[in-house]
Write a protein that holds these residues in place. Structure first.
Motif, PDB file in Angstrom:
ATOM      1  N   ASN A  31       0.825  -1.202   0.000  1.00 37.67           N
ATOM      2  CA  ASN A  31       0.000   0.000   0.000  1.00 37.67           C
ATOM      3  C   ASN A  31       0.861   1.253   0.000  1.00 37.67           C
ATOM      4  N   MET A  32       1.988   1.166   0.668  1.00 37.98           N
ATOM      5  CA  MET A  32       2.890   2.313   0.770  1.00 37.98           C
ATOM      6  C   MET A  32       3.401   2.717  -0.618  1.00 37.98           C
ATOM      7  N   GLN A  33       3.836   1.760  -1.380  1.00 36.51           N
ATOM      8  CA  GLN A  33       4.355   2.060  -2.718  1.00 36.51           C
ATOM      9  C   GLN A  33       3.273   2.694  -3.566  1.00 36.51           C
ATOM     10  N   ARG A  34       2.074   2.198  -3.447  1.00 34.20           N
ATOM     11  CA  ARG A  34       0.965   2.745  -4.233  1.00 34.20           C
ATOM     12  C   ARG A  34       0.745   4.216  -3.888  1.00 34.20           C
ATOM     13  N   LEU A  35       0.827   4.528  -2.610  1.00 34.85           N
ATOM     14  CA  LEU A  35       0.640   5.919  -2.186  1.00 34.85           C
ATOM     15  C   LEU A  35       1.726   6.801  -2.783  1.00 34.85           C
TER      16      LEU A  35
END
Length: 111
Positions: free
Chosen positions: A78-82
């Motif tokens: 999720n972090m990378q997507r953000l």
DNA sequence: ATTATGACTTCAC
DNA sequence: CGTGAAGCCATAA
């Protein structure tokens, strides 16, 4: 865990919240700005509790190598997507052109 | 009070 | 240049 008492943590959150969109910083940089230089781990701990602070973009905070060291802790990829959502490219869990997207509080905020 | 762990950093080999 | 170990402060058990 009551939070409002952790003053130093609060500072970390304030700085983290001050990170401009599309920019990133490192734990050591924040630690240095707060004066806890040498203990970047504490900044990481602060981020750990950042889960209690929805306004704290922990995804903009990475290690000195520009690597998403805490992406696993953040909740998977999720972090990378953000980060990609903010225009930051992430390859192999590393920020592309990290140096260019680096945001140093000791400089930007004017120590 | 002591030991162990942690989303890190840096020196040493 | 890559890998290894030590250092650091705070929280948890």
């Amino acid at each position: 865990m009551a939070i409002d008492k952790t003053s130093f943590f609060k500072d970390v959150y304030e700085v983290t919240k001050l990170i401009p969109k599309g920019k990133v910083t490192s734990y050591g940089a924040i630690g240095n700005y707060l004066g806890i230089k040498g203990s970047a781990r504490m900044v990481g701990w602060a981020m750990n509790q950042a889960g209690n602070y929805p306004d704290v973009p922990a995804h903009r905070v990475v290690n000195r190598n520009g690597v998403l060291s805490g992406k696993h802790h953040f909740g998977g990829d999720n972090m990378q997507r953000l980060l990609e959502n903010e225009g930051i490219k992430v390859v192999d869990d590393k920020i592309v052109d990290f140096k260019s997207k680096y945001w140093d509080p000791t400089v930007e905020l004017g120590l």
